[in-house]
Design a protein around this motif. Sequence first.
Motif, short mmCIF file in Angstrom:
data_model
loop_
_atom_site.label_atom_id
_atom_site.label_comp_id
_atom_site.label_asym_id
_atom_site.label_seq_id
_atom_site.Cartn_x
_atom_site.Cartn_y
_atom_site.Cartn_z
N ALA A 118 43.10 -16.37 -6.26
CA ALA A 118 44.45 -15.85 -6.06
C ALA A 118 45.35 -17.05 -5.86
O ALA A 118 44.92 -18.07 -5.33
N SER A 119 46.59 -16.94 -6.32
CA SER A 119 47.48 -18.09 -6.17
C SER A 119 48.91 -17.65 -5.98
O SER A 119 49.27 -16.49 -6.22
N GLY A 120 49.72 -18.58 -5.54
CA GLY A 120 51.14 -18.33 -5.38
C GLY A 120 51.86 -18.79 -6.65
O GLY A 120 51.63 -19.89 -7.13
N PHE A 197 49.99 -21.37 3.98
CA PHE A 197 50.73 -21.12 2.75
C PHE A 197 51.85 -22.16 2.71
O PHE A 197 52.21 -22.73 3.75
N GLU A 198 52.43 -22.36 1.55
CA GLU A 198 53.40 -23.44 1.41
C GLU A 198 54.76 -23.08 2.02
O GLU A 198 55.16 -21.91 2.04
N TYR A 203 56.69 -25.27 -2.12
CA TYR A 203 56.65 -24.53 -3.39
C TYR A 203 57.55 -25.23 -4.42
O TYR A 203 57.18 -25.38 -5.59
N VAL A 214 50.00 -22.16 -7.31
CA VAL A 214 49.39 -23.04 -6.30
C VAL A 214 48.37 -22.24 -5.49
O VAL A 214 48.59 -21.07 -5.18
N GLY A 215 47.26 -22.89 -5.19
CA GLY A 215 46.23 -22.23 -4.39
C GLY A 215 45.38 -23.24 -3.65
O GLY A 215 45.67 -24.44 -3.66
N MET A 216 44.33 -22.72 -3.01
CA MET A 216 43.54 -23.55 -2.09
C MET A 216 42.09 -23.71 -2.52
O MET A 216 41.23 -24.01 -1.69
N THR A 239 49.56 -13.67 -6.48
CA THR A 239 49.65 -12.67 -5.41
C THR A 239 50.93 -12.77 -4.61
O THR A 239 51.21 -11.95 -3.75
N ASP A 240 51.70 -13.83 -4.85
CA ASP A 240 53.00 -13.96 -4.18
C ASP A 240 53.83 -14.92 -5.01
O ASP A 240 53.29 -15.68 -5.82
N VAL A 255 47.92 -11.03 0.10
CA VAL A 255 47.23 -11.73 -0.99
C VAL A 255 46.04 -10.89 -1.46
O VAL A 255 45.87 -10.65 -2.66
N1 HPA Z 1 49.65 -20.60 -1.75
C1 HPA Z 1 48.42 -21.06 -1.64
N2 HPA Z 1 47.35 -20.33 -1.84
C2 HPA Z 1 47.52 -19.04 -2.18
C3 HPA Z 1 48.79 -18.51 -2.30
C4 HPA Z 1 49.91 -19.33 -2.08
O1 HPA Z 1 51.07 -18.91 -2.17
N3 HPA Z 1 48.63 -17.22 -2.67
C5 HPA Z 1 47.30 -16.99 -2.75
N4 HPA Z 1 46.63 -18.10 -2.44
#
Ligand code: HPA
Length: 277
Positions: A118-120, A197-198, A203, A214-216, A239-240, A255
């Motif tokens: 999942a990422s932003g 989160f950032e 961001y 962006v993700g982790m 997810t955002d 998320v």
């Molecule tokens: N940032 C980092 N990792 C994430 C994010 C995010 O916005 N959404 C889901 N994983």
Amino acid sequence: MLTPENLYEKASETARFLLDKTGGKVPEYGIVLGSGLGSLTEDIDIESEIPYAEIPNFPVSTVEGHKGTLIFGTLSGKYVMAMSGRFHYYEGYSMYEVTFPQRVMKLMGINKLIVSNASGGVNKTFQIGDVMIIRDHINFFPEHPLRGKNDPRFGPRFVNMSEPYSKKMIAVVEDYAKAHKIFYRKGVYLGLQGPTFETIAEYNMVRVMGADAVGMSTVPEVIVAKHMNMEVFGISVITDVDDPELIQSVNHEEVMKEARKAEPVVRELVRALVARY
Ligand code: HPA
């Protein structure tokens, strides 16, 4: 403790243990089920499932919403090994632990890796729920998984990263998505350590640096897979997004909720890839 000096022996031992469990059958794909792909297990005709705690040398997963088991079974007609739960650097694992499963996969004879997360979204055109095929990444983790003495049995000291994500695999998935009118994005994933989160400023930084999301996670796993010349496909659920209004609501539950909603699409694309490639 895993070190560059003992990694090959440890990973070999774990690979032997797992191959013993499969009766010597070598999976064709290794799959990392991140947020957004967890329920892919429902598509797998499961033959066996082994908790990480029972696997020699394996770290144990701790993060909420991630289980720690290794699943063997058939997906789209192919024998696969899926990790339900991955190891994140922010949890405190060393980079050697984070990427240990990829070492084990390769030593079992697996050459194809699918990673999901999942990422932003920082690309202004992206929307929550979008599915993004990862075409490239930017490594912004504070530590490199290949730092330290190189073991040439795994791969070279200096790794070519011109094609971290297989163009052939991407083409297979894009062809399928287009033929079935499935909407998808394609973009660059930037990996940061988290667990925060950032900030809005971060961001913005990520966008300016040339990423779409962006993700982790993911980046260390892919680097290590490429060190061993594996072919990689990566897919991410947005997810955002860094809209100042929406950003205030980003949290782990959001998320997971958004990732789950997009799961059917991610699952379909992964099934299609495994069936066709
Ligand atoms: N940032 C980092 N990792 C994430 C994010 C995010 O916005 N959404 C889901 N994983």
